[in-house]
Structures are given as structure tokens and as C-alpha cells.
Scaffold this active site. Structure first.
Site, PDB file in Angstrom:
ATOM      1  N   LYS A  13       0.824  -1.212   0.000  1.00  0.00           N
ATOM      2  CA  LYS A  13       0.000   0.000   0.000  1.00  0.00           C
ATOM      3  C   LYS A  13       0.857   1.261   0.000  1.00  0.00           C
ATOM      4  O   LYS A  13       0.559   2.214  -0.716  1.00  0.00           O
ATOM      5  CB  LYS A  13      -0.937   0.002   1.211  1.00  0.00           C
ATOM      6  CG  LYS A  13      -1.929  -1.151   1.236  1.00  0.00           C
ATOM      7  CD  LYS A  13      -2.931  -1.019   2.381  1.00  0.00           C
ATOM      8  CE  LYS A  13      -2.266  -1.051   3.740  1.00  0.00           C
ATOM      9  NZ  LYS A  13      -1.606  -2.341   4.022  1.00  0.00           N
ATOM     10  N   ARG A  88      -9.567   1.006   9.237  1.00  0.00           N
ATOM     11  CA  ARG A  88      -9.144  -0.372   9.486  1.00  0.00           C
ATOM     12  C   ARG A  88     -10.237  -1.214  10.122  1.00  0.00           C
ATOM     13  O   ARG A  88     -10.037  -2.401  10.363  1.00  0.00           O
ATOM     14  CB  ARG A  88      -7.898  -0.394  10.366  1.00  0.00           C
ATOM     15  CG  ARG A  88      -6.659   0.116   9.642  1.00  0.00           C
ATOM     16  CD  ARG A  88      -5.404  -0.209  10.398  1.00  0.00           C
ATOM     17  NE  ARG A  88      -4.225   0.241   9.680  1.00  0.00           N
ATOM     18  CZ  ARG A  88      -2.981  -0.009  10.062  1.00  0.00           C
ATOM     19  NH1 ARG A  88      -2.755  -0.710  11.145  1.00  0.00           N
ATOM     20  NH2 ARG A  88      -1.946   0.435   9.366  1.00  0.00           N
ATOM     21  N   ARG A 123      11.190  -5.948   4.571  1.00  0.00           N
ATOM     22  CA  ARG A 123      10.745  -4.563   4.474  1.00  0.00           C
ATOM     23  C   ARG A 123      11.648  -3.640   5.287  1.00  0.00           C
ATOM     24  O   ARG A 123      12.125  -3.992   6.361  1.00  0.00           O
ATOM     25  CB  ARG A 123       9.297  -4.436   4.973  1.00  0.00           C
ATOM     26  CG  ARG A 123       8.700  -3.069   4.756  1.00  0.00           C
ATOM     27  CD  ARG A 123       7.201  -3.083   4.888  1.00  0.00           C
ATOM     28  NE  ARG A 123       6.769  -3.368   6.242  1.00  0.00           N
ATOM     29  CZ  ARG A 123       5.500  -3.256   6.643  1.00  0.00           C
ATOM     30  NH1 ARG A 123       4.565  -2.932   5.764  1.00  0.00           N
ATOM     31  NH2 ARG A 123       5.161  -3.512   7.891  1.00  0.00           N
ATOM     32  N   ARG A 156      11.272  -2.346  11.038  1.00  0.00           N
ATOM     33  CA  ARG A 156      10.352  -2.066  12.119  1.00  0.00           C
ATOM     34  C   ARG A 156      10.305  -3.223  13.124  1.00  0.00           C
ATOM     35  O   ARG A 156      10.388  -4.389  12.754  1.00  0.00           O
ATOM     36  CB  ARG A 156       8.952  -1.817  11.561  1.00  0.00           C
ATOM     37  CG  ARG A 156       8.785  -0.454  10.942  1.00  0.00           C
ATOM     38  CD  ARG A 156       7.553  -0.337  10.082  1.00  0.00           C
ATOM     39  NE  ARG A 156       6.361  -0.869  10.716  1.00  0.00           N
ATOM     40  CZ  ARG A 156       5.161  -0.883  10.138  1.00  0.00           C
ATOM     41  NH1 ARG A 156       5.036  -0.418   8.909  1.00  0.00           N
ATOM     42  NH2 ARG A 156       4.119  -1.368  10.755  1.00  0.00           N
ATOM     43  N   ARG A 167      -0.822  -9.818  13.154  1.00  0.00           N
ATOM     44  CA  ARG A 167      -1.346  -8.700  12.364  1.00  0.00           C
ATOM     45  C   ARG A 167      -2.207  -9.195  11.209  1.00  0.00           C
ATOM     46  O   ARG A 167      -3.229  -8.578  10.875  1.00  0.00           O
ATOM     47  CB  ARG A 167      -0.196  -7.829  11.853  1.00  0.00           C
ATOM     48  CG  ARG A 167       0.540  -7.078  12.968  1.00  0.00           C
ATOM     49  CD  ARG A 167       1.818  -6.461  12.462  1.00  0.00           C
ATOM     50  NE  ARG A 167       1.568  -5.383  11.528  1.00  0.00           N
ATOM     51  CZ  ARG A 167       2.447  -4.957  10.637  1.00  0.00           C
ATOM     52  NH1 ARG A 167       3.633  -5.530  10.536  1.00  0.00           N
ATOM     53  NH2 ARG A 167       2.159  -3.964   9.833  1.00  0.00           N
TER      54      ARG A 167
END
Length: 212
Positions: A13, A88, A123, A156, A167
Site C-alpha cells: 500500500k 481499518r 521490508r 520495524r 497482524r
């Protein structure tokens, strides 16, 4: 265009939002970046949100709705915006509608869970400006450095395997139902996330009716 970007964590995204921002000339509003900046600066909202994010849980609706409404009222959103990371939950989507914010399309990036886990483990994010990267799918020009500001790229803390699985479970249980909400409003469009960034970008452009 007032656009919502949806999809599981790691679906791309942030990257697609950046591409669309340049193409359409509108800003991407990333609630994730806003929250992480607040946490880094230890603001009141940051302190409230920190534990939720570290546990891979959703930040409470009342906090998110307040942050987003304030952000969308700023002048740079007057000609359009791309919402990344909000809403969300269906309750958030309903609150956004009730607030009078006009949405043109809600785009859902569709990616399998197995691919998500692979993506998240690779990531990276700029420690200064929050720009997203991936050492497999979206490499920086200089290893470990942000193309935009030269900041150090970091991983992260919430990208460890256990938190990723949590998640994803949260997404499927609480966020995915939003697709039905926007489908009923006639605003939902979908695009398949591919291994190659260029292929995903093509799918997104087609879903939004943008000419190549």
C-alpha cells in the site's frame, strides 16, 4: 480523486500510494507514518498508540478518527488525497462516511498470506521521512539509505514473524470486512499484488481506470 488504499500489512500500500501520489498529483496520508512519528516524539497520542502497535493490534477507533479528520482538514488535501492505513474497521469506515468525507474509490490490494510474510521480513523504512522500501521488491539505489533524504533504512520492530501472523489475523478478522462495506456503496475495486512491482502497478492503474 479521494482514494482509500486497503490490503493486508505488507501488501504494498505504501509503495503504490507513493506511485499514485506522483501520478495524480495528490498527497498520500499514511496513518501508520503519523502514528510512528507520534510514538518517536512521545506525544500524547503516540504514548497511547505505542503498546497497541507493538503488540500488532489496532489502535482504538476514537484515536484514529480524530487523527485522520484533523489531517484531512489541512489545505494540501483540498484537491484530493490517498488514505493509507485508514479505515481499518467497519466502525471507522462508517465514522468517515458520517463525517462527510467524500470517497471516490476504495482500492483493495489482494496478496496471499505466504507472500506477505516473505515481504515483511525484507521490508525497510526510512528512519527520517518514513519512505517505504523492500530489499527484494523495492530496493533503494544505495543499500541502507533512503533515495529521498539519505536517511538510514531500518526494520520495524513489529515485523517479527509472531507479530506478522498476529497482524494478519487481525486484518482478516477486523479489517477485511470493510471490503463488503465499500462494495455495498459501489466504491470497491480490487487489484492483485504481484511479485514484480511493475506488474502490481499495472493492475492498480487498470482497477482505477487510469490509462497506461
Amino acid at each position: 480523486m479521494n482514494l482509500i488504499l486497503m490490503g493486508p500489512p505488507g501488501a504494498g500500500k505504501g509503495t503504490q500510494g507513493e506511485i499514485l501520489s506522483k501520478r495524480l498529483g495528490i498527497d498520500t496520508i499514511s496513518t501508520g507514518v503519523m502514528l510512528r512519528t507520534a510514538i518517536k516524539n512521545q506525544t500524547e497520542v503516540g504514548k497511547l498508540a505505542e503498546q497497541y502497535i507493538n503488540d500488532g493490534k489496532l489502535v482504538p477507533d476514537e484515536i484514529m478518527v480524530t487523527i485522520v479528520k484533523e489531517r484531512l482538514s489541512q489545505p494540501d488535501c483540498a484537491n484530493g488525497f490517498i488514505l493509507d492505513g485508514f479505515p481499518r474497521t467497519t466502525a471507522q469506515a462508517e465514522a468517515l462516511t458520517a463525517s462527510g468525507v467524500k470517497i471516490d474509490k476504495a482500492l483493495s490490494l489482494e496478496v496471499d498470506d505466504d507472500m506477505i510474510i516473505e515481504r515483511l521480513s525484507s521490508r525497510r523504512e526510512c528512519s527520517k521521512c518514513g519512505a517505504p522500501y523492500n530489499i527484494i521488491f523495492n530496493k533503494p539505489k544505495t543499500e541502507g539509505k533512503c533515495d529521498k533524504c539519505g536517511g538510514d533504512l531500518i526494520q520495524r520492530a513489529d515485523d517479527n514473524p509472531d507479530t506478522i501472523k498476529n497482524r494478519l489475523n487481525v486484518y482478516h478478522e477486523q479489517t477485511e470486512p470493510i471490503k463488503d462495506y465499500y462494495a455495498k456503496l459501489g466504491l470497491l475495486v480490487t487489484a492483485k499484488g504481484e511479485e514484480e512491482l511493475a506488474d502490481t502497478t499495472k493492475n492498480v492503474a487498470k482497477a482505477l481506470g487510469l490509462e497506461e
